[in-house]
Design an enzyme around this catalytic site. Structure first.
Site, PDB file in Angstrom:
ATOM      1  N   SER A   1     -12.844  10.048  55.087  1.00  0.00           N
ATOM      2  CA  SER A   1     -12.715  11.441  55.475  1.00  0.00           C
ATOM      3  C   SER A   1     -13.256  11.625  56.904  1.00  0.00           C
ATOM      4  CB  SER A   1     -13.413  12.347  54.461  1.00  0.00           C
ATOM      5  OG  SER A   1     -12.954  13.675  54.577  1.00  0.00           O
ATOM      6  N   GLN A   2     -14.215  12.547  57.132  1.00  0.00           N
ATOM      7  CA  GLN A   2     -14.655  12.763  58.513  1.00  0.00           C
ATOM      8  C   GLN A   2     -15.300  11.511  59.110  1.00  0.00           C
ATOM      9  OE1 GLN A   2     -17.308  16.157  58.206  1.00  0.00           O
ATOM     10  NE2 GLN A   2     -19.129  14.869  58.006  1.00  0.00           N
TER      11      GLN A   2
ATOM     12  N   MET B   1     -17.907  14.064  54.361  1.00  0.00           N
ATOM     13  CA  MET B   1     -18.656  15.298  54.211  1.00  0.00           C
ATOM     14  C   MET B   1     -19.188  15.449  52.787  1.00  0.00           C
ATOM     15  SD  MET B   1     -17.143  19.161  54.710  1.00  0.00           S
ATOM     16  CE  MET B   1     -15.973  18.988  53.368  1.00  0.00           C
TER      17      MET B   1
ATOM     18  N   ASP C   1      -3.243  15.245  48.741  1.00  0.00           N
ATOM     19  CA  ASP C   1      -4.537  15.678  49.249  1.00  0.00           C
ATOM     20  C   ASP C   1      -4.730  17.176  49.077  1.00  0.00           C
ATOM     21  OD1 ASP C   1      -6.882  16.120  50.878  1.00  0.00           O
ATOM     22  OD2 ASP C   1      -6.468  14.178  51.790  1.00  0.00           O
TER      23      ASP C   1
ATOM     24  N   HIS D   1      -7.495  13.468  47.620  1.00  0.00           N
ATOM     25  CA  HIS D   1      -8.360  13.013  48.704  1.00  0.00           C
ATOM     26  C   HIS D   1      -9.401  11.994  48.236  1.00  0.00           C
ATOM     27  CE1 HIS D   1      -9.974  13.387  52.714  1.00  0.00           C
ATOM     28  NE2 HIS D   1     -11.180  13.640  52.261  1.00  0.00           N
TER      29      HIS D   1
END
Length: 295
Positions: free
Chosen positions: A103-104, A29, A221, A277
């Site tokens: 991530s996503q 993202m 994270d 993250h």
């Protein structure tokens, strides 16, 4: 007998073919396929370790601006369809490829494995992917704070409203443990790929075709809530103080995606990085990820 020139040509081709498999990347993202400060830099780094590798960093849209925007506002299912077309059109991938999602991008590439088994995905590496969704949006990546504030408002006002589900990517993997029934009924992406709406045998069959599922969790994270989602863990229903780990979840125990089967075959790798993250060192990447990209 082959002429000497033809024989030499065959040997050269064999050496090229025997190089490391192609690699496909999908950003997270607020990022893009080719940002020189993120994936652009990572591509160069991978090339230092695997100089003969072919790397495709997925761009969802006609340019980098669209690619970044689509990570927020393009229906995730449409993004998966778009990615599948890109993969099928790339002849360099026809014999298979390793996939790394950030991530996503981690759960998006898992959806690709489940929905688009051709060309074949070899290893699937999820770096901080939220496979059981998120219930919190504590920090915004990059320079996207205005967009993130807008998204937070929409998520809290109506993550499961039809309009929000169809037009806001983060709502499509928003997982409210206090509204499990609503989540299962309304989530148009995550609940589908996690077999929580209806059972799709192809999703299980296709995911079982990959060699290994490598799941990276970031121990510090500050962006993914809960971070255990990166290892397929999530909150207990109606209880945000207790995490149900993958091996105790119904998804695992019922083997809805083949994860129990894969785990029993030692094909799920649970990796960790003691960082925030998507923050990892070059050496950590060399030690933990590069080995899965070599053959």
């Amino acid at each position: 007998m082959l002429p000497v020139v033809a024989l030499i040509t065959c040997l050269i081709n064999a050496i090229v073919i025997s190089g490391s498999p192609p690699i496909v990347l999908w950003h997270g993202m607020g990022d893009s396929c080719c940002n020189p400060l993120s994936l652009g830099s990572l591509i160069k780094f991978i090339k230092t370790q695997l100089p003969d590798s072919y790397i495709l960093s997925l761009r969802i849209g006609s340019n980098i601006v669209e690619d970044t925007s689509n990570g927020f506002f393009m229906n995730a299912n449409h993004q998966i369809d778009y990615a599948c077309k890109l993969l099928n059109a790339d002849t360099n991938l026809s014999q298979g490829y390793h996939a790394i999602g950030f991530s996503q991008g981690g759960q998006f590439l898992r959806a690709v494995a489940q929905r688009c088994p051709s060309p074949p995905m070899l290893n699937l590496i999820s770096v901080g992917g939220q496979h059981q969704g998120v219930f919190g949006f504590p920090r915004c990546p990059g320079d996207n704070e205005t967009i993130c504030n807008y998204i937070r408002d929409l998520l809290h006002l109506g993550a499961y409203e039809s309009f929000v589900q169809n037009h806001l990517v983060q709502a499509e993997y928003w997982h409210d443990p206090h509204k499990e029934n609503t989540y299962r009924q309304a989530s148009i992406f995550l609940a589908d790929i996690n077999q929580e709406r209806t059972f799709n045998e192809a999703y299980k069959t296709n995911l079982l075709k990959i060699r290994n599922l490598i799941l990276v969790k970031f121990l510090r994270d500050g962006m993914v809530t809960p971070s255990e989602s990166e290892h397929f863990g999530f909150y207990e229903e109606n209880n945000t103080t207790k995490i149900i780990p993958l091996r105790e979840s119904s998804l695992y125990l019922k083997d809805l995606l083949g994860l129990k089967t894969m785990d029993e075959q030692s094909r799920i790798k649970f990796l960790e990085s003691d960082t925030d993250h998507l923050q990892f060192t070059d050496q950590w990447f060399i030690d933990n990820i590069i080995p899965y990209l070599k053959d």
